[in-house]
Design a protein around this motif. Structure first.
Motif, mmCIF file in Angstrom:
data_model
loop_
_atom_site.group_PDB
_atom_site.id
_atom_site.type_symbol
_atom_site.label_atom_id
_atom_site.label_comp_id
_atom_site.label_asym_id
_atom_site.label_seq_id
_atom_site.Cartn_x
_atom_site.Cartn_y
_atom_site.Cartn_z
ATOM 1 N N LEU A 215 0.826 -1.213 0.000
ATOM 2 C CA LEU A 215 0.000 0.000 0.000
ATOM 3 C C LEU A 215 0.861 1.265 0.000
ATOM 4 C CD1 LEU A 215 -2.750 -1.062 2.570
ATOM 5 C CD2 LEU A 215 -2.980 -0.900 0.093
ATOM 6 N N GLY A 216 2.176 1.091 0.003
ATOM 7 C CA GLY A 216 3.067 2.251 -0.065
ATOM 8 C C GLY A 216 3.559 2.719 1.292
ATOM 9 N N ILE A 217 3.415 1.864 2.295
ATOM 10 C CA ILE A 217 3.825 2.256 3.654
ATOM 11 C C ILE A 217 5.175 1.614 3.977
ATOM 12 C CG2 ILE A 217 3.244 2.036 6.107
ATOM 13 C CD1 ILE A 217 0.243 1.964 5.031
ATOM 14 N N ASN A 218 6.083 2.426 4.490
ATOM 15 C CA ASN A 218 7.410 1.931 4.854
ATOM 16 C C ASN A 218 7.317 1.172 6.181
ATOM 17 O OD1 ASN A 218 10.045 1.472 5.480
ATOM 18 N ND2 ASN A 218 10.741 3.558 5.073
ATOM 19 N N VAL A 219 7.135 -0.136 6.054
ATOM 20 C CA VAL A 219 6.908 -0.956 7.252
ATOM 21 C C VAL A 219 8.134 -0.966 8.155
ATOM 22 C CG1 VAL A 219 6.536 -3.335 8.015
ATOM 23 C CG2 VAL A 219 5.124 -2.396 6.243
ATOM 24 N N ARG A 220 9.305 -0.900 7.559
ATOM 25 C CA ARG A 220 10.536 -0.936 8.375
ATOM 26 C C ARG A 220 10.581 0.239 9.356
ATOM 27 N NH1 ARG A 220 14.216 -4.722 5.995
ATOM 28 N NH2 ARG A 220 12.800 -6.461 5.715
ATOM 29 N N ARG A 221 10.098 1.383 8.892
ATOM 30 C CA ARG A 221 10.079 2.542 9.793
ATOM 31 C C ARG A 221 9.090 2.303 10.942
ATOM 32 N NH1 ARG A 221 9.247 7.853 6.576
ATOM 33 N NH2 ARG A 221 11.171 7.177 5.617
ATOM 34 N N VAL A 222 7.973 1.684 10.601
ATOM 35 C CA VAL A 222 6.978 1.359 11.631
ATOM 36 C C VAL A 222 7.569 0.345 12.616
ATOM 37 C CG1 VAL A 222 4.649 0.438 12.041
ATOM 38 C CG2 VAL A 222 5.102 1.809 10.016
ATOM 39 N N PHE A 223 8.376 -0.593 12.084
ATOM 40 C CA PHE A 223 9.043 -1.567 12.957
ATOM 41 C C PHE A 223 9.889 -0.844 14.015
ATOM 42 C CE2 PHE A 223 9.367 -5.359 9.768
ATOM 43 C CZ PHE A 223 7.999 -5.462 9.780
ATOM 44 N N THR A 224 10.651 0.150 13.566
ATOM 45 C CA THR A 224 11.520 0.871 14.500
ATOM 46 C C THR A 224 10.682 1.542 15.588
ATOM 47 O OG1 THR A 224 12.983 1.332 12.645
ATOM 48 C CG2 THR A 224 13.388 2.582 14.659
ATOM 49 N N VAL A 225 9.582 2.177 15.165
ATOM 50 C CA VAL A 225 8.722 2.873 16.130
ATOM 51 C C VAL A 225 8.148 1.877 17.134
ATOM 52 C CG1 VAL A 225 6.552 4.160 16.367
ATOM 53 C CG2 VAL A 225 8.145 4.741 14.532
ATOM 54 N N VAL A 226 7.672 0.738 16.622
ATOM 55 C CA VAL A 226 7.060 -0.256 17.525
ATOM 56 C C VAL A 226 8.099 -0.843 18.472
ATOM 57 C CG1 VAL A 226 6.007 -2.561 17.574
ATOM 58 C CG2 VAL A 226 5.130 -0.825 16.029
ATOM 59 N N PHE A 227 9.272 -1.134 17.941
ATOM 60 C CA PHE A 227 10.326 -1.699 18.800
ATOM 61 C C PHE A 227 10.699 -0.692 19.896
ATOM 62 C CE2 PHE A 227 14.209 -3.654 20.156
ATOM 63 C CZ PHE A 227 14.065 -5.000 19.834
ATOM 64 N N ALA A 228 10.821 0.576 19.495
ATOM 65 C CA ALA A 228 11.187 1.617 20.462
ATOM 66 C C ALA A 228 10.086 1.807 21.506
ATOM 67 C CB ALA A 228 11.462 2.931 19.727
ATOM 68 N N LEU A 229 8.836 1.838 21.049
ATOM 69 C CA LEU A 229 7.727 2.012 22.000
ATOM 70 C C LEU A 229 7.619 0.807 22.931
ATOM 71 C CD1 LEU A 229 4.830 3.584 19.880
ATOM 72 C CD2 LEU A 229 6.216 4.676 21.640
ATOM 73 N N GLY A 230 7.792 -0.389 22.376
ATOM 74 C CA GLY A 230 7.731 -1.607 23.195
ATOM 75 C C GLY A 230 8.827 -1.601 24.245
ATOM 76 N N ALA A 231 10.029 -1.231 23.817
ATOM 77 C CA ALA A 231 11.153 -1.171 24.761
ATOM 78 C C ALA A 231 10.900 -0.089 25.811
ATOM 79 C CB ALA A 231 12.448 -0.900 24.007
ATOM 80 N N GLY A 232 10.325 1.031 25.359
ATOM 81 C CA GLY A 232 10.007 2.124 26.287
ATOM 82 C C GLY A 232 9.012 1.688 27.343
#
Lengths: 325, 235
Positions: A215-232
Motif C-alpha cells: 500500500l506504499g507504507i514503509n513498514v521498516r520505519r513502523v518496525f523501528t517505532v514499535v520496537f522503540a515504544l515496546g522497549a520504552g
C-alpha cells in the motif's frame, strides 16, 4: 480461604498482572508485527529500573555520581551537580521524572537496537533470537559493571509510601498505584492502536505486513517505532516495578519468563490479549504462591502456557498471520 | 500508445526456482492489459516482481520511463501502483473504513474520493463499520478494488479478481472492473477467459515464465487453437 486472603491475593495478582502487561504489551506487538522474539526485553525492563533509581537518588542529591560509570561521574560533578545538593527536593516530582527517564532511555535503547542490530537480520530469524539472547547478557553485564552486583532499593515517593487497611490487611498505596498505572497505560496503548493511523498500520501489519508495504507504507520505519515504544513500555515498567520488587541485574529474567507466558496465552500482537493474559497470569501466580509456593506457581504457569499452545496455538486473542515481511 | 509500464527480459527466482525466464511486456496508458496462462506459468510472480515483493535478479522494470527494479516495495507502490492480490489482501481485523483509510498516501485522500469510490461500490458505505473478515468473498473483492482507488495510483495490478467467486459475484466484479477501466490503467491476471475477453484491450499469453504470444484481445479471442493450446479453455 478467608475473605482477607482472597482480597490480598486479588490485589497482589492485579499488581503483578499490571507489571506483566507493561512488559508483555511491547513483547507481543514486536513479535506480532515483526516476527522478532526479543529475548532482551527483560534486560530492557531491568535497565529502566536502574536508570530510574539513579535519576531518583541523584536528583535528590543523595549520592550523585555514585551510580554512574567513571567517565560520566567526574564530568557531571564538574558541572556542579554534586552529592548532598538536592536538585529536586520533592520525592514525588523526582519519582515522576525518574519513571519518565527510565521509559525514555528504553525508547532510545529500543530504537538503537532495532536500527543497528535487528534490521540487518530480518531475513535471518534464528540469528535474531541468538542476537537478542546475547544482548540480554551484554546488557546484564553492562549493568553489573556500571552499578555493581548488589541489589538496590528504590524508595517509594512520599505520596505512595503509606498503606491503607483493606479487609483487615494493610495494603501499600504503591500497589494501587501500579494497578492504576497499568490501567492507564492499557487505555493509552489501546487508544493509540484503535484511534490513530499509526495504530491502524500496526494492526494491519500484525496481520499482513507484506500487504501494508504494497500500500506504499514503509513498514521498516513502523518496525523501528514499535520496537522503540515496546522497549520504552518495558523500561517504564521496570522503573515502576523498582520500588515493588527491588533492583537487581536478574530482575528482568523472571518478569520476561512470565511475559512470554502472557503473550502466548493472550495471543501474539494483541493488546487486549496481553492485558487479559497478564491478569490471568498475575492472579494465577498470586493464588498459587499463596496456596503452594512461588516455584510451583511458575511451574503451573508454564504448564498453562503449554496447554494453550496445544489447544489454541494463536492464543486467546491472537490473529492469524498472513503475509510476512 | 504510451507505455506506462514496461518489463524487459526480466528474470525472477523464488529460492532456487527460476520462475520468470525473460519476461517482456508493456501496459499502455489507459488500457486493460491481461496476462493469461495456466497455473504456475508465472503470472502472479510477474505482478509481485513489478511491485518488488519478489524482486527480479535481472532485466528492467520501467514505470513511466523510470526504472523501479530494486526499489523497496513501499517506494514502488508510492510511485503510483496499486495492488489487488489473489487473496484480496483485505485486513480482516480492520473495519472496511480502516481498510480504506490505511491506503491513503496523503491527508484526505479518502475524503476527496469518497463520492467516486462509494459511487462505484455503494455497498461499502453501508458496510463501513463491519470488519473485513465479516464480509463475503465478493464484498472483500470490492473492498480490495476500492482500496487501490483511494490514493492517486497510475496503474493497478489485479490478480485473479474472480477466482473462487460465485457466478453472480463474478458479474458484480466484472461490472466494477468495467467502471474502473475508464479511470485507470490496469494490468490484470485472469484465468477466466470469459472475464478476460470482456474487459481486456491487449493480451499476453504467458507460459513457463515468458510471453509466448501477445496481441489485441480481439485477435487472441478469435484464435481458438491458441486458447486451447495455452489455456485449455474455449471462449
Amino acid at each position: 480461604m478467608s475473605l482477607e486472603a482472597i482480597v490480598s491475593i486479588i490485589i497482589q495478582g492485579l499488581t503483578l498482572g499490571m507489571l506483566y502487561f507493561l512488559i508483555a504489551a511491547g513483547l507481543s506487538l514486536i513479535f506480532g508485527l515483526m516476527d522478532v522474539l526479543n529475548f532482551a526485553h527483560g534486560a530492557i525492563f531491568m535497565v529502566g529500573a536502574y536508570v530510574a533509581t539513579t535519576v531518583y537518588y541523584d536528583l535528590g542529591g543523595g549520592q550523585f555520581g555514585a551510580y554512574l560509570p567513571p567517565p560520566l561521574a567526574p564530568t557531571l560533578l564538574k558541572l556542579g551537580l554534586k552529592g548532598g545538593v538536592a536538585l529536586v527536593a520533592d520525592s514525588n516530582v523526582r519519582f515522576v521524572i525518574a519513571l519518565l527517564a527510565g521509559g525514555l532511555v528504553g525508547v532510545g535503547l529500543g530504537a538503537l537496537i532495532e536500527w543497528s542490530m535487528i534490521r540487518p537480520l530480518y531475513k535471518r530469524p534464528i540469528f535474531q533470537i541468538l542476537l537478542t539472547l546475547g544482548l540480554a547478557y551484554v546488557l546484564s553485564e553492562l549493568v553489573r559493571n556500571i552499578w555493581g552486583f548488589n541489589p538496590y532499593n528504590l524508595e517509594k515517593p512520599a505520596a505512595l509510601a503509606q498503606s491503607v487497611e483493606v479487609v483487615e490487611r494493610m495494603v501499600p498505596y504503591y500497589k494501587f498505584f501500579l494497578i492504576a498505572l497499568g490501567c492507564v497505560l492499557f487505555i493509552v496503548v489501546y487508544a493509540l492502536l484503535q484511534r490513530t493511523r499509526l495504530g491502524i498500520i500496526i494492526r494491519a501489519g500484525v496481520q499482513n505486513s507484506e500487504m501494508v508495504q504494497a500500500l506504499g507504507i514503509n513498514v521498516r520505519r513502523v518496525f523501528t517505532v514499535v520496537f522503540a515504544l515496546g522497549a520504552g513500555l518495558a523500561a517504564f515498567g521496570g522503573a515502576a516495578a523498582a520500588p515493588f520488587v527491588g533492583v537487581s541485574p536478574l530482575m528482568g529474567m523472571s518478569f520476561q519468563l512470565s511475559a512470554f507466558i502472557v503473550v502466548v496465552i493472550g495471543g501474539m500482537g494483541s493488546i487486549p490479549g496481553a492485558a487479559v493474559g497478564s491478569l490471568l497470569v498475575g492472579l494465577a501466580q498470586a493464588f498459587a504462591a499463596y496456596r503452594l509456593s512461588p516455584l510451583v506457581a511458575n511451574a503451573i504457569l508454564v504448564g498453562l502456557m503449554g496447554l494453550v499452545l496445544l489447544i489454541k496455538p494463536a492464543g486467546l486473542f491472537g490473529a492469524k498471520k498472513e503475509g510476512g515481511h | 500508445m504510451t507505455a506506462l509500464l514496461e518489463l524487459r527480459d526480466v528474470h525472477t527466482y523464488i529460492g532456487q526456482f527460476h520462475i520468470l525466464q525473460g519476461m517482456s511486456l508493456r501496459a499502455d496508458q489507459g488500457q486493460v492489459t491481461v496476462l493469461l496462462g495456466r497455473n504456475g506459468a508465472g503470472k502472479t510472480t510477474t505482478l509481485r516482481t513489478i511491485l518488488g515483493l519478489t524482486p527480479p535478479r535481472a532485466g528492467q522494470v520501467m514505470l513511466g520511463g523510470q526504472s523501479i527494479a530494486g526499489l523497496p516495495t513501499h517506494a514502488i507502490a508510492g510511485r503510483g501502483i496499486g495492488y489487488v492480490p489473489e487473496d484480496r489482501g483485505v485486513f480482516t481485523d480492520l473495519t472496511v473504513e480502516e481498510n480504506l483509510v490505511i491506503s491513503e498516501r496523503g491527508q484526505g485522500d479518502l475524503a476527496g474520493k469518497a463520492d467516486f469510490i462509494f459511487g462505484l461500490f455503494p455497498d461499502l458505505k453501508r458496510l463501513s463499520r463491519l470488519k473485513g473478515g465479516q464480509l463475503s468473498g465478493g464484498q472483500q473483492q470490492m473492498l480490495a478494488l476500492a482500496r487501490v482507488l483511494v490514493p492517486d495510483n497510475r496503474l493497478i495490478l489485479i490478480d485473479e479478481p474472480t477466482k473462487g467467486l460465485a457466478p453472480i459475484l463474478v458479474e458484480q466484479v466484472m461490472a466494477a472492473l468495467h467502471n474502473l477501466k475508464s479511470a485507470i490503467t490496469v494490468l490484470l491476471v485472469e484465468q477466466n477467459f470469459t472475464v478476460a475477453r470482456g474487459i481486456g484491450d491487449h493480451c499476453y499469453i504467458v507460459d513457463a515464465g515468458q510471453v509466448v504470444h501477445s496481441g489485441p484481445m480481439k485477435e487472441i479471442a478469435a484464435d481458438e487453437g491458441l486458447i486451447q493450446r495455452y489455456l485449455g479453455a474455449g471462449g
